[in-house]
Scaffold this motif. Structure first.
Motif, PDB file in Angstrom:
ATOM      1  N   THR A  45       0.850  -1.189   0.000  1.00 44.83           N
ATOM      2  CA  THR A  45       0.000   0.000   0.000  1.00 44.83           C
ATOM      3  C   THR A  45       0.882   1.233   0.000  1.00 44.83           C
ATOM      4  O   THR A  45       1.786   1.339   0.824  1.00 44.83           O
ATOM      5  CB  THR A  45      -0.887   0.035   1.260  1.00 44.83           C
ATOM      6  OG1 THR A  45      -1.683  -1.144   1.298  1.00 44.83           O
ATOM      7  CG2 THR A  45      -1.792   1.252   1.244  1.00 44.83           C
ATOM      8  N   HIS A  47       0.741   5.327   0.418  1.00 36.62           N
ATOM      9  CA  HIS A  47      -0.014   6.539   0.756  1.00 36.62           C
ATOM     10  C   HIS A  47       0.632   7.718   0.036  1.00 36.62           C
ATOM     11  O   HIS A  47       1.799   8.024   0.278  1.00 36.62           O
ATOM     12  CB  HIS A  47       0.016   6.781   2.261  1.00 36.62           C
ATOM     13  CG  HIS A  47      -0.732   5.774   3.075  1.00 36.62           C
ATOM     14  ND1 HIS A  47      -0.787   5.802   4.440  1.00 36.62           N
ATOM     15  CD2 HIS A  47      -1.484   4.704   2.706  1.00 36.62           C
ATOM     16  CE1 HIS A  47      -1.534   4.800   4.884  1.00 36.62           C
ATOM     17  NE2 HIS A  47      -1.955   4.108   3.848  1.00 36.62           N
ATOM     18  N   HIS A  48      -0.136   8.326  -0.875  1.00 38.54           N
ATOM     19  CA  HIS A  48       0.331   9.544  -1.542  1.00 38.54           C
ATOM     20  C   HIS A  48      -0.070  10.704  -0.639  1.00 38.54           C
ATOM     21  O   HIS A  48      -1.252  11.040  -0.543  1.00 38.54           O
ATOM     22  CB  HIS A  48      -0.295   9.659  -2.936  1.00 38.54           C
ATOM     23  CG  HIS A  48       0.188   8.581  -3.866  1.00 38.54           C
ATOM     24  ND1 HIS A  48       1.211   8.780  -4.762  1.00 38.54           N
ATOM     25  CD2 HIS A  48      -0.182   7.294  -4.004  1.00 38.54           C
ATOM     26  CE1 HIS A  48       1.438   7.652  -5.435  1.00 38.54           C
ATOM     27  NE2 HIS A  48       0.600   6.731  -4.988  1.00 38.54           N
ATOM     28  N   LEU A  49       0.901  11.264   0.064  1.00 35.45           N
ATOM     29  CA  LEU A  49       0.579  12.140   1.190  1.00 35.45           C
ATOM     30  C   LEU A  49      -0.101  13.425   0.750  1.00 35.45           C
ATOM     31  O   LEU A  49      -1.067  13.865   1.380  1.00 35.45           O
ATOM     32  CB  LEU A  49       1.849  12.423   1.995  1.00 35.45           C
ATOM     33  CG  LEU A  49       2.515  11.146   2.549  1.00 35.45           C
ATOM     34  CD1 LEU A  49       3.824  11.475   3.223  1.00 35.45           C
ATOM     35  CD2 LEU A  49       1.595  10.424   3.520  1.00 35.45           C
ATOM     36  N   LYS A  52      -3.663  12.564  -0.392  1.00 31.31           N
ATOM     37  CA  LYS A  52      -4.447  11.772   0.563  1.00 31.31           C
ATOM     38  C   LYS A  52      -5.083  10.586  -0.140  1.00 31.31           C
ATOM     39  O   LYS A  52      -6.251  10.271   0.084  1.00 31.31           O
ATOM     40  CB  LYS A  52      -5.502  12.633   1.250  1.00 31.31           C
ATOM     41  CG  LYS A  52      -4.919  13.793   2.041  1.00 31.31           C
ATOM     42  CD  LYS A  52      -5.995  14.541   2.819  1.00 31.31           C
ATOM     43  CE  LYS A  52      -5.425  15.807   3.432  1.00 31.31           C
ATOM     44  NZ  LYS A  52      -5.118  16.851   2.407  1.00 31.31           N
ATOM     45  N   ARG A  53      -4.319   9.954  -1.023  1.00 32.12           N
ATOM     46  CA  ARG A  53      -4.850   8.810  -1.741  1.00 32.12           C
ATOM     47  C   ARG A  53      -4.013   7.587  -1.447  1.00 32.12           C
ATOM     48  O   ARG A  53      -2.837   7.685  -1.101  1.00 32.12           O
ATOM     49  CB  ARG A  53      -4.857   9.085  -3.237  1.00 32.12           C
ATOM     50  CG  ARG A  53      -5.842  10.189  -3.556  1.00 32.12           C
ATOM     51  CD  ARG A  53      -6.041  10.338  -5.007  1.00 32.12           C
ATOM     52  NE  ARG A  53      -6.707   9.183  -5.594  1.00 32.12           N
ATOM     53  CZ  ARG A  53      -7.019   9.144  -6.876  1.00 32.12           C
ATOM     54  NH1 ARG A  53      -6.712  10.141  -7.669  1.00 32.12           N
ATOM     55  NH2 ARG A  53      -7.633   8.083  -7.374  1.00 32.12           N
ATOM     56  N   THR A  54      -4.646   6.436  -1.602  1.00 34.91           N
ATOM     57  CA  THR A  54      -3.997   5.176  -1.304  1.00 34.91           C
ATOM     58  C   THR A  54      -3.962   4.334  -2.569  1.00 34.91           C
ATOM     59  O   THR A  54      -4.952   4.237  -3.284  1.00 34.91           O
ATOM     60  CB  THR A  54      -4.780   4.446  -0.187  1.00 34.91           C
ATOM     61  OG1 THR A  54      -4.697   5.224   1.001  1.00 34.91           O
ATOM     62  CG2 THR A  54      -4.203   3.074   0.077  1.00 34.91           C
ATOM     63  N   ALA A 191       4.497   7.367   1.355  1.00 36.90           N
ATOM     64  CA  ALA A 191       4.878   6.439   2.413  1.00 36.90           C
ATOM     65  C   ALA A 191       4.268   5.091   2.022  1.00 36.90           C
ATOM     66  O   ALA A 191       3.082   5.024   1.699  1.00 36.90           O
ATOM     67  CB  ALA A 191       4.340   6.898   3.759  1.00 36.90           C
ATOM     68  N   THR A 192       5.091   4.072   2.022  1.00 43.32           N
ATOM     69  CA  THR A 192       4.651   2.763   1.539  1.00 43.32           C
ATOM     70  C   THR A 192       4.828   1.708   2.628  1.00 43.32           C
ATOM     71  O   THR A 192       5.777   1.759   3.403  1.00 43.32           O
ATOM     72  CB  THR A 192       5.452   2.374   0.276  1.00 43.32           C
ATOM     73  OG1 THR A 192       5.162   3.309  -0.752  1.00 43.32           O
ATOM     74  CG2 THR A 192       5.097   0.976  -0.211  1.00 43.32           C
TER      75      THR A 192
ATOM     76  N   GLN B  43      -4.082   8.614   7.932  1.00 47.32           N
ATOM     77  CA  GLN B  43      -4.438   7.827   6.737  1.00 47.32           C
ATOM     78  C   GLN B  43      -3.984   6.400   7.050  1.00 47.32           C
ATOM     79  O   GLN B  43      -2.807   6.170   7.318  1.00 47.32           O
ATOM     80  CB  GLN B  43      -3.712   8.414   5.524  1.00 47.32           C
ATOM     81  CG  GLN B  43      -4.090   7.789   4.191  1.00 47.32           C
ATOM     82  CD  GLN B  43      -3.373   8.484   3.025  1.00 47.32           C
ATOM     83  OE1 GLN B  43      -2.720   9.519   3.192  1.00 47.32           O
ATOM     84  NE2 GLN B  43      -3.477   7.919   1.833  1.00 47.32           N
ATOM     85  N   HIS B  47      -3.790  -4.489   6.367  1.00 45.36           N
ATOM     86  CA  HIS B  47      -3.667  -5.691   5.535  1.00 45.36           C
ATOM     87  C   HIS B  47      -4.207  -6.877   6.346  1.00 45.36           C
ATOM     88  O   HIS B  47      -3.658  -7.198   7.401  1.00 45.36           O
ATOM     89  CB  HIS B  47      -2.214  -5.949   5.165  1.00 45.36           C
ATOM     90  CG  HIS B  47      -1.635  -4.926   4.231  1.00 45.36           C
ATOM     91  ND1 HIS B  47      -0.329  -4.961   3.805  1.00 45.36           N
ATOM     92  CD2 HIS B  47      -2.187  -3.864   3.621  1.00 45.36           C
ATOM     93  CE1 HIS B  47      -0.110  -3.955   2.979  1.00 45.36           C
ATOM     94  NE2 HIS B  47      -1.212  -3.259   2.863  1.00 45.36           N
ATOM     95  N   MET B 177       4.348   8.254  11.974  1.00 46.39           N
ATOM     96  CA  MET B 177       3.971   7.029  11.290  1.00 46.39           C
ATOM     97  C   MET B 177       3.845   5.911  12.307  1.00 46.39           C
ATOM     98  O   MET B 177       4.372   5.988  13.408  1.00 46.39           O
ATOM     99  CB  MET B 177       5.020   6.694  10.240  1.00 46.39           C
ATOM    100  CG  MET B 177       5.266   7.884   9.327  1.00 46.39           C
ATOM    101  SD  MET B 177       6.454   7.576   8.033  1.00 46.39           S
ATOM    102  CE  MET B 177       5.350   6.790   6.911  1.00 46.39           C
ATOM    103  N   PHE B 193      -0.761   0.047   8.807  1.00 48.84           N
ATOM    104  CA  PHE B 193       0.179   1.144   8.577  1.00 48.84           C
ATOM    105  C   PHE B 193      -0.608   2.449   8.602  1.00 48.84           C
ATOM    106  O   PHE B 193      -1.650   2.554   7.956  1.00 48.84           O
ATOM    107  CB  PHE B 193       0.830   0.962   7.205  1.00 48.84           C
ATOM    108  CG  PHE B 193       1.820   2.026   6.816  1.00 48.84           C
ATOM    109  CD1 PHE B 193       2.878   2.370   7.647  1.00 48.84           C
ATOM    110  CD2 PHE B 193       1.723   2.667   5.588  1.00 48.84           C
ATOM    111  CE1 PHE B 193       3.817   3.318   7.262  1.00 48.84           C
ATOM    112  CE2 PHE B 193       2.654   3.618   5.190  1.00 48.84           C
ATOM    113  CZ  PHE B 193       3.703   3.946   6.035  1.00 48.84           C
ATOM    114  N   MET B 197      -0.518  13.156   9.664  1.00 53.42           N
ATOM    115  CA  MET B 197      -0.009  14.503   9.431  1.00 53.42           C
ATOM    116  C   MET B 197      -0.637  15.455  10.431  1.00 53.42           C
ATOM    117  O   MET B 197      -1.845  15.440  10.647  1.00 53.42           O
ATOM    118  CB  MET B 197      -0.318  14.932   8.000  1.00 53.42           C
ATOM    119  CG  MET B 197       0.271  13.939   6.998  1.00 53.42           C
ATOM    120  SD  MET B 197       0.047  14.463   5.281  1.00 53.42           S
ATOM    121  CE  MET B 197       1.358  15.687   5.180  1.00 53.42           C
TER     122      MET B 197
END
Lengths: 226, 226
Positions: A45, A47-49, A52-54, A191-192, B43, B47, B177, B193, B197
């Protein structure tokens, strides 16, 4: 309930487990890659900070540890003009998977990388990881690694326009986890998180392709597969 | 390219940053909670390991650090029959959010918890975290914590039928995080995870509800909000 009964709640057993995986049994980086050897199914997964998308994905990852005298380890040292005698080993990692982004397009991600590990002379649990290539760059790339006090492998890599910090660790011998953060232009962009379960090769080759990708294809690939 | 030019790639700057956040500037657990004070937009991705499924969610989390002499810290110590003079402080955490599971049902998740921190006499960076309640259990719950060499807070908690290991860390003062793994009946069931922010309170209260849940509601709530 006093202190002794708190311990009676069962915390001690888990604590012992942590310690076995951590400071009382410190692992060096080659032990980490030897434990990583084999095939893994990775559930990922990102997270595009800013958005705010996953983004979700799956891949099959294959890891092979290389001894210090493996021809490809020697070759990478030579590419970086580092004495191959300083290497303690390396690894070959290949991956095959798919990422999802809005579920309206398809793109497969596959690739491989080889790297060599050069420990610091005075701190054997840290050093430099030399890669054949840096994925996003054409020039050879070097990152800094260290094993932390929980036997996590922390890898820091700077590229021309971005930097990454990754941490890999074993929750158990058959469950490896990782987090990675990527900075672009000084700010965190993604963040992955990956959970990786050890599988038999036959099962791994049957990993289904998850429909998907790439409004903004992920340019960054990890040293332990994508 | 020799060793000196490898360093010239820029690894040193990041390494210094890691060290500032880590072993050269070790943080105690109350400094961690003081840095956590405020409102965060979380966010979150869980899993579900057996199902190979991913559950996404968002929440607003509010953290308030308590001094050692705060009435609620004293009260929790008394609940656990621990001398309140041993506490170094505590915190109040509240959360309000939603998780998505198949996007075909709705359920909001909100709650709060208070806890007290009792460091070990001889190892001040580790100790016991006493909670008013353990979410899934009615009895008071105690977990074991330690600050690791990267200033991550690691918390291990055992419940009657499950156990959890959580790790919280700051990527920067405004990006926190966490990862957490939950074991049920001896096997790993979920890995979660969160990227969190820091936000102004006004923005946090406007966090949209994500449509949602719960084929299998998540029974486990973290000490730093859900």
């Amino acid at each position: 309930m006093g202190q002794s009964s708190l311990l009676g709640l069962g915390c001690v057993g888990l604590k012992v487990e942590i310690l076995l995986f951590g400071i009382e049994n410190p692992m060096d980086v080659m032990e980490f890659f030897q434990l990583s050897t084999g095939t893994w199914r990775s559930q990922r997964t990102t997270h595009h900070l800013a958005f705010k998308r996953t983004e979700a994905g799956e891949s099959a990852i294959r890891v092979e540890a290389f001894a210090a005298d493996h021809p490809q380890v020697i070759e990478i040292c030579q590419l970086h003009e580092v004495d191959p005698a300083l290497a303690i080993g390396g690894a070959f990692v290949s991956w095959n998977g798919a990422m999802s982004w809005d579920r309206n397009d398809d793109e497969n991600h596959e690739g491989s990388t080889v790297f060599a590990l050069i420990p610091d002379a005075d701190h054997p649990r840290q050093g430099i990881l030399l890669r054949e290539r840096g994925y996003a760059e054409i020039v050879p790339i070097a990152g800094q690694y260290h094993m932390d006090d929980e036997n996590g492998l922390v890898l820091t890599t700077e590229y021309e326009t971005m930097s990454s910090i990754e941490r890999f660790w074993f929750a158990s011998p058959s469950l490896r986890m990782r987090t990675s953060t990527v900075k672009r232009f000084g700010g965190f962009s993604t963040a992955t998180f990956c959970t990786e379960m050890r599988v038999a090769d036959a099962i791994a080759s049957a990993v289904e392709s998850v429909p998907e990708t790439a409004v903004e294809p992920t340019q960054y690939f990890s040293v332990l597969g994508c």
